[in-house]
Scaffold this motif. Structure first.
Motif, PDB file in Angstrom:
ATOM      1  N   ASN A 109      10.961   0.426 -11.270  1.00  0.00           N
ATOM      2  CA  ASN A 109      11.610   0.928 -12.492  1.00  0.00           C
ATOM      3  C   ASN A 109      10.652   0.873 -13.685  1.00  0.00           C
ATOM      4  OD1 ASN A 109      13.866   1.350 -10.955  1.00  0.00           O
ATOM      5  ND2 ASN A 109      15.179  -0.088 -12.050  1.00  0.00           N
ATOM      6  N   GLY A 110       9.377   1.153 -13.405  1.00  0.00           N
ATOM      7  CA  GLY A 110       8.361   1.161 -14.458  1.00  0.00           C
ATOM      8  C   GLY A 110       7.799  -0.201 -14.824  1.00  0.00           C
ATOM      9  N   ILE A 111       8.237  -1.259 -14.151  1.00  0.00           N
ATOM     10  CA  ILE A 111       7.785  -2.626 -14.446  1.00  0.00           C
ATOM     11  C   ILE A 111       6.772  -3.052 -13.397  1.00  0.00           C
ATOM     12  CG2 ILE A 111       8.507  -5.027 -14.721  1.00  0.00           C
ATOM     13  CD1 ILE A 111      11.328  -3.885 -15.414  1.00  0.00           C
ATOM     14  N   VAL A 190      17.114   1.532  -7.988  1.00  0.00           N
ATOM     15  CA  VAL A 190      15.780   0.947  -8.115  1.00  0.00           C
ATOM     16  C   VAL A 190      14.755   1.962  -7.623  1.00  0.00           C
ATOM     17  CG1 VAL A 190      14.264  -0.953  -7.466  1.00  0.00           C
ATOM     18  CG2 VAL A 190      16.733  -1.353  -7.703  1.00  0.00           C
ATOM     19  N   ASN A 191      13.780   2.250  -8.460  1.00  0.00           N
ATOM     20  CA  ASN A 191      12.695   3.158  -8.076  1.00  0.00           C
ATOM     21  C   ASN A 191      11.428   2.367  -7.794  1.00  0.00           C
ATOM     22  OD1 ASN A 191      10.147   4.887  -9.016  1.00  0.00           O
ATOM     23  ND2 ASN A 191      11.706   6.273  -8.222  1.00  0.00           N
ATOM     24  N   PHE A 192      10.965   2.447  -6.556  1.00  0.00           N
ATOM     25  CA  PHE A 192       9.686   1.858  -6.176  1.00  0.00           C
ATOM     26  C   PHE A 192       8.625   2.930  -6.339  1.00  0.00           C
ATOM     27  CE2 PHE A 192      12.918  -0.569  -3.907  1.00  0.00           C
ATOM     28  CZ  PHE A 192      12.559  -1.872  -4.232  1.00  0.00           C
ATOM     29  N   GLY A 193       7.789   2.756  -7.360  1.00  0.00           N
ATOM     30  CA  GLY A 193       6.890   3.811  -7.774  1.00  0.00           C
ATOM     31  C   GLY A 193       5.741   4.063  -6.815  1.00  0.00           C
ATOM     32  N   ASP A 194       5.175   5.249  -6.962  1.00  0.00           N
ATOM     33  CA  ASP A 194       4.056   5.713  -6.158  1.00  0.00           C
ATOM     34  C   ASP A 194       2.767   5.122  -6.722  1.00  0.00           C
ATOM     35  OD1 ASP A 194       2.138   7.094  -4.741  1.00  0.00           O
ATOM     36  OD2 ASP A 194       2.626   9.058  -5.573  1.00  0.00           O
ATOM     37  N   THR A 195       2.407   3.932  -6.244  1.00  0.00           N
ATOM     38  CA  THR A 195       1.194   3.261  -6.675  1.00  0.00           C
ATOM     39  C   THR A 195       0.581   2.508  -5.502  1.00  0.00           C
ATOM     40  OG1 THR A 195       0.256   1.549  -8.132  1.00  0.00           O
ATOM     41  CG2 THR A 195       2.556   1.286  -7.489  1.00  0.00           C
ATOM     42  N   LYS A 196      -0.715   2.355  -5.531  1.00  0.00           N
ATOM     43  CA  LYS A 196      -1.399   1.596  -4.477  1.00  0.00           C
ATOM     44  C   LYS A 196      -1.170   0.100  -4.619  1.00  0.00           C
ATOM     45  CE  LYS A 196      -5.940   0.975  -6.739  1.00  0.00           C
ATOM     46  NZ  LYS A 196      -5.462   1.227  -8.113  1.00  0.00           N
ATOM     47  N   ASP A 289      -3.694   9.443  -0.672  1.00  0.00           N
ATOM     48  CA  ASP A 289      -3.810  10.763  -0.045  1.00  0.00           C
ATOM     49  C   ASP A 289      -4.297  11.853  -0.987  1.00  0.00           C
ATOM     50  OD1 ASP A 289      -2.787   9.491   2.137  1.00  0.00           O
ATOM     51  OD2 ASP A 289      -0.847  10.511   2.137  1.00  0.00           O
ATOM     52  N   GLY A 290      -4.316  11.572  -2.293  1.00  0.00           N
ATOM     53  CA  GLY A 290      -4.689  12.589  -3.259  1.00  0.00           C
ATOM     54  C   GLY A 290      -3.476  13.371  -3.744  1.00  0.00           C
ATOM     55  N   GLY A 291      -3.698  14.283  -4.663  1.00  0.00           N
ATOM     56  CA  GLY A 291      -2.608  15.068  -5.221  1.00  0.00           C
ATOM     57  C   GLY A 291      -1.955  14.374  -6.394  1.00  0.00           C
ATOM     58  N   SER A 292      -0.895  14.972  -6.879  1.00  0.00           N
ATOM     59  CA  SER A 292      -0.217  14.444  -8.056  1.00  0.00           C
ATOM     60  C   SER A 292       0.683  13.273  -7.683  1.00  0.00           C
ATOM     61  CB  SER A 292       0.621  15.539  -8.718  1.00  0.00           C
ATOM     62  OG  SER A 292       1.577  16.053  -7.807  1.00  0.00           O
ATOM     63  N   LYS A 293       1.034  12.477  -8.680  1.00  0.00           N
ATOM     64  CA  LYS A 293       1.881  11.315  -8.464  1.00  0.00           C
ATOM     65  C   LYS A 293       3.284  11.752  -8.075  1.00  0.00           C
ATOM     66  CE  LYS A 293       2.987   6.853 -10.550  1.00  0.00           C
ATOM     67  NZ  LYS A 293       2.745   5.953 -11.702  1.00  0.00           N
ATOM     68  N   ARG A 294       3.837  11.111  -7.057  1.00  0.00           N
ATOM     69  CA  ARG A 294       5.194  11.409  -6.595  1.00  0.00           C
ATOM     70  C   ARG A 294       6.226  10.617  -7.387  1.00  0.00           C
ATOM     71  NH1 ARG A 294       0.726  12.935  -3.408  1.00  0.00           N
ATOM     72  NH2 ARG A 294       1.407  13.872  -1.432  1.00  0.00           N
ATOM     73  N   ARG A 295       7.476  10.953  -7.141  1.00  0.00           N
ATOM     74  CA  ARG A 295       8.567  10.271  -7.816  1.00  0.00           C
ATOM     75  C   ARG A 295       8.681   8.826  -7.371  1.00  0.00           C
ATOM     76  NH1 ARG A 295      15.042  11.342  -6.915  1.00  0.00           N
ATOM     77  NH2 ARG A 295      15.811   9.962  -8.570  1.00  0.00           N
ATOM     78  N   GLY A 296       8.312   8.533  -6.151  1.00  0.00           N
ATOM     79  CA  GLY A 296       8.519   7.211  -5.583  1.00  0.00           C
ATOM     80  C   GLY A 296       9.762   7.192  -4.706  1.00  0.00           C
ATOM     81  N   ILE A 297      10.157   6.011  -4.290  1.00  0.00           N
ATOM     82  CA  ILE A 297      11.296   5.817  -3.399  1.00  0.00           C
ATOM     83  C   ILE A 297      12.436   5.180  -4.188  1.00  0.00           C
ATOM     84  CG2 ILE A 297      12.122   4.683  -1.313  1.00  0.00           C
ATOM     85  CD1 ILE A 297      10.024   6.895  -0.846  1.00  0.00           C
ATOM     86  N   VAL A 298      13.617   5.802  -4.125  1.00  0.00           N
ATOM     87  CA  VAL A 298      14.773   5.305  -4.869  1.00  0.00           C
ATOM     88  C   VAL A 298      15.737   4.600  -3.913  1.00  0.00           C
ATOM     89  CG1 VAL A 298      16.743   5.907  -6.319  1.00  0.00           C
ATOM     90  CG2 VAL A 298      14.564   7.122  -6.592  1.00  0.00           C
ATOM     91  N   LEU A 299      16.041   3.355  -4.238  1.00  0.00           N
ATOM     92  CA  LEU A 299      17.060   2.582  -3.529  1.00  0.00           C
ATOM     93  C   LEU A 299      18.312   2.586  -4.403  1.00  0.00           C
ATOM     94  CD1 LEU A 299      17.692   0.716  -1.089  1.00  0.00           C
ATOM     95  CD2 LEU A 299      16.922  -1.204  -2.503  1.00  0.00           C
ATOM     96  N   ARG A 300      19.364   3.205  -3.906  1.00  0.00           N
ATOM     97  CA  ARG A 300      20.575   3.390  -4.712  1.00  0.00           C
ATOM     98  C   ARG A 300      21.345   2.087  -4.885  1.00  0.00           C
ATOM     99  NH1 ARG A 300      19.492   7.886  -7.433  1.00  0.00           N
ATOM    100  NH2 ARG A 300      19.003   9.655  -6.046  1.00  0.00           N
ATOM    101  N   GLN A 301      22.086   2.028  -5.975  1.00  0.00           N
ATOM    102  CA  GLN A 301      22.919   0.877  -6.290  1.00  0.00           C
ATOM    103  C   GLN A 301      23.736   0.437  -5.078  1.00  0.00           C
ATOM    104  OE1 GLN A 301      23.776  -1.259  -8.783  1.00  0.00           O
ATOM    105  NE2 GLN A 301      25.563  -2.025  -7.694  1.00  0.00           N
ATOM    106  N   GLY A 302      23.672  -0.856  -4.771  1.00  0.00           N
ATOM    107  CA  GLY A 302      24.456  -1.422  -3.681  1.00  0.00           C
ATOM    108  C   GLY A 302      23.832  -1.278  -2.302  1.00  0.00           C
ATOM    109  N   LYS A 303      22.749  -0.511  -2.179  1.00  0.00           N
ATOM    110  CA  LYS A 303      22.108  -0.295  -0.890  1.00  0.00           C
ATOM    111  C   LYS A 303      21.013  -1.340  -0.656  1.00  0.00           C
ATOM    112  CE  LYS A 303      24.534   3.365   0.045  1.00  0.00           C
ATOM    113  NZ  LYS A 303      25.554   3.352   1.138  1.00  0.00           N
ATOM    114  N   THR A 304      20.562  -1.423   0.599  1.00  0.00           N
ATOM    115  CA  THR A 304      19.514  -2.362   0.969  1.00  0.00           C
ATOM    116  C   THR A 304      18.372  -1.631   1.669  1.00  0.00           C
ATOM    117  OG1 THR A 304      20.531  -2.880   3.105  1.00  0.00           O
ATOM    118  CG2 THR A 304      21.170  -4.241   1.223  1.00  0.00           C
ATOM    119  N   MET A 305      17.220  -2.272   1.677  1.00  0.00           N
ATOM    120  CA  MET A 305      16.041  -1.761   2.366  1.00  0.00           C
ATOM    121  C   MET A 305      15.374  -2.924   3.084  1.00  0.00           C
ATOM    122  SD  MET A 305      12.571  -0.100   0.742  1.00  0.00           S
ATOM    123  CE  MET A 305      13.441   1.281  -0.008  1.00  0.00           C
TER     124      MET A 305
END
Length: 345
Positions: A109-111, A190-196, A289-305
């Motif tokens: 979430n940008g943190i 929760v957004n897990f951002g596209d970062t190394k 992999d190169g290219g532009s930054k993606r949105r990342g992976i979103v885990l919706r409220q109440g869900k688990t990963m």
């Protein structure tokens, strides 16, 4: 002498006690006889096999839990000591957030939870328990730590929570750490951002890193080595080379990290570097992999990963056949469910 130096001195003493006569390296452990002792300074646990230290768990090391130290089958320390202990051979004082073995991510979430500092997020342990021989999927017996943790913004607001289970056991003379984690979206999406910069990380011992020029080598399941393995998808990666006990000749040893098909994003991309960083990353794409930054992976409220990793600490050189067999075994092991006991309140 500060508490961390006292702790390290005890670790060294424990390792040296494994040496007997002219046999420099101790006999490999054949079966686990584990126990767990609670510690208060730093707060956490020590995992022992008999009287030999296997690993430590610190529940707060500059804002996140870590596993430190991590001791190999012959008593060698397999991860970097800095910044917990300074002035060790072959160790650079870089990346103070690379603390032995840890779990975090650089964009939630940008943190930034990967780095440490006033403007970064923190991971706070709320509950924890330690048991021995309680995990039926480890037939040889295991020490099992289970914790519940909150991921907090710099302002102290909860972003998400997790349940993690860390099992320590012995398999065919190797020490093994299973790290299973359930991420829980307790407080909104929760957004897990596209970062190394993430997510399951190890900083290897200084002499083990490729840049030490002592013989360290990285290899993945596709046979790519060193810098060519960086950012590539693979079910496992091995980092092997010489590991030292002070005043003794080196012995080749290594760390293999396996991703499991039950993990989100399997097979992970690997943020593995010649300078000793070794991390499985299921979220980063564009920097690998190169290219532009993606949105990342979103885990919706109440869900688990769910994420499942296995760390194998081995004596001797990397063996591709053995490692591939380990990978298949890990993929077929039953993965017991982690209870999502965390509330959204």
């Amino acid at each position: 002498m500060n508490i961390e130096m006292i702790r390290f001195s005890a670790v060294v003493a424990c390792m040296l006690s494994c040496l007997a006569g002219s046999q420099i390296w101790a006999k490999k452990p054949k079966a686990g006889n584990f126990k767990v002792e609670e510690t208060t300074d730093p707060s956490g646990w020590e995992v022992l096999d008999g009287e030999k230290l296997v690993a430590g768990y610190i529940d707060d090391s500059s804002g996140r839990p870590i596993v430190y130290p991590v001791i190999g089958p012959s008593g060698q320390s397999m991860t970097r000591h800095f910044p917990m202990v300074t002035s060790m051979p072959f160790e650079e004082r870089d990346h103070p957030h690379h603390r032995s073995l840890w779990f975090a991510h650089g964009d939630v979430n940008g943190i930034d939870f990967w780095a440490v500092g006033e403007a970064t997020g923190t991971i706070v342990q709320r509950t924890g328990s330690a048991k021995v021989n309680e995990s039926s999927f480890i037939k040889s017996g295991a020490a099992v730590l289970t914790t519940e943790n909150d991921w907090l913004s710099p302002d102290g607001e909860r972003v998400l929570s997790d349940v993690r289970r860390i099992a320590f056991f012995v398999d065919e003379g190797r020490r093994v750490i299973d790290f299973d984690i359930l991420l829980v979206a307790t407080d909104g999406d929760v957004n897990f951002g596209d970062t190394k910069e993430g997510i399951f990380g190890v900083r290897v011992a200084g002499s083990l890193k490729v840049e030490a020029n002592q013989g360290g080598k990285i290899v993945n399941a596709e046979g790519e080595t060193n810098a060519d393995a960086w950012g590539k998808r693979s079910p496992w990666v091995d980092y092997s080379g010489p590991v030292y006990i002070e005043g003794q000749p080196s012995q080749v040893a290594g760390i293999t990290i396996h991703d499991c098909p039950s993990s989100f994003g399997y097979p992970a991309r690997w943020h593995v570097r010649d300078y000793g960083l070794f991390a499985a990353n299921p979220f980063g794409v564009h920097e690998f992999d190169g290219g532009s930054k993606r949105r990342g992976i979103v885990l919706r409220q109440g869900k688990t990963m769910r994420l499942n990793y296995r760390v194998v600490l081995h004596d001797g050189a990397f063996d591709a056949e053995v490692t591939e067999a380990d990978s298949k075994k890990f993929a077929n092991d039953p993965r017991p469910q982690l209870a999502g006991a965390l509330s959204a309140e």
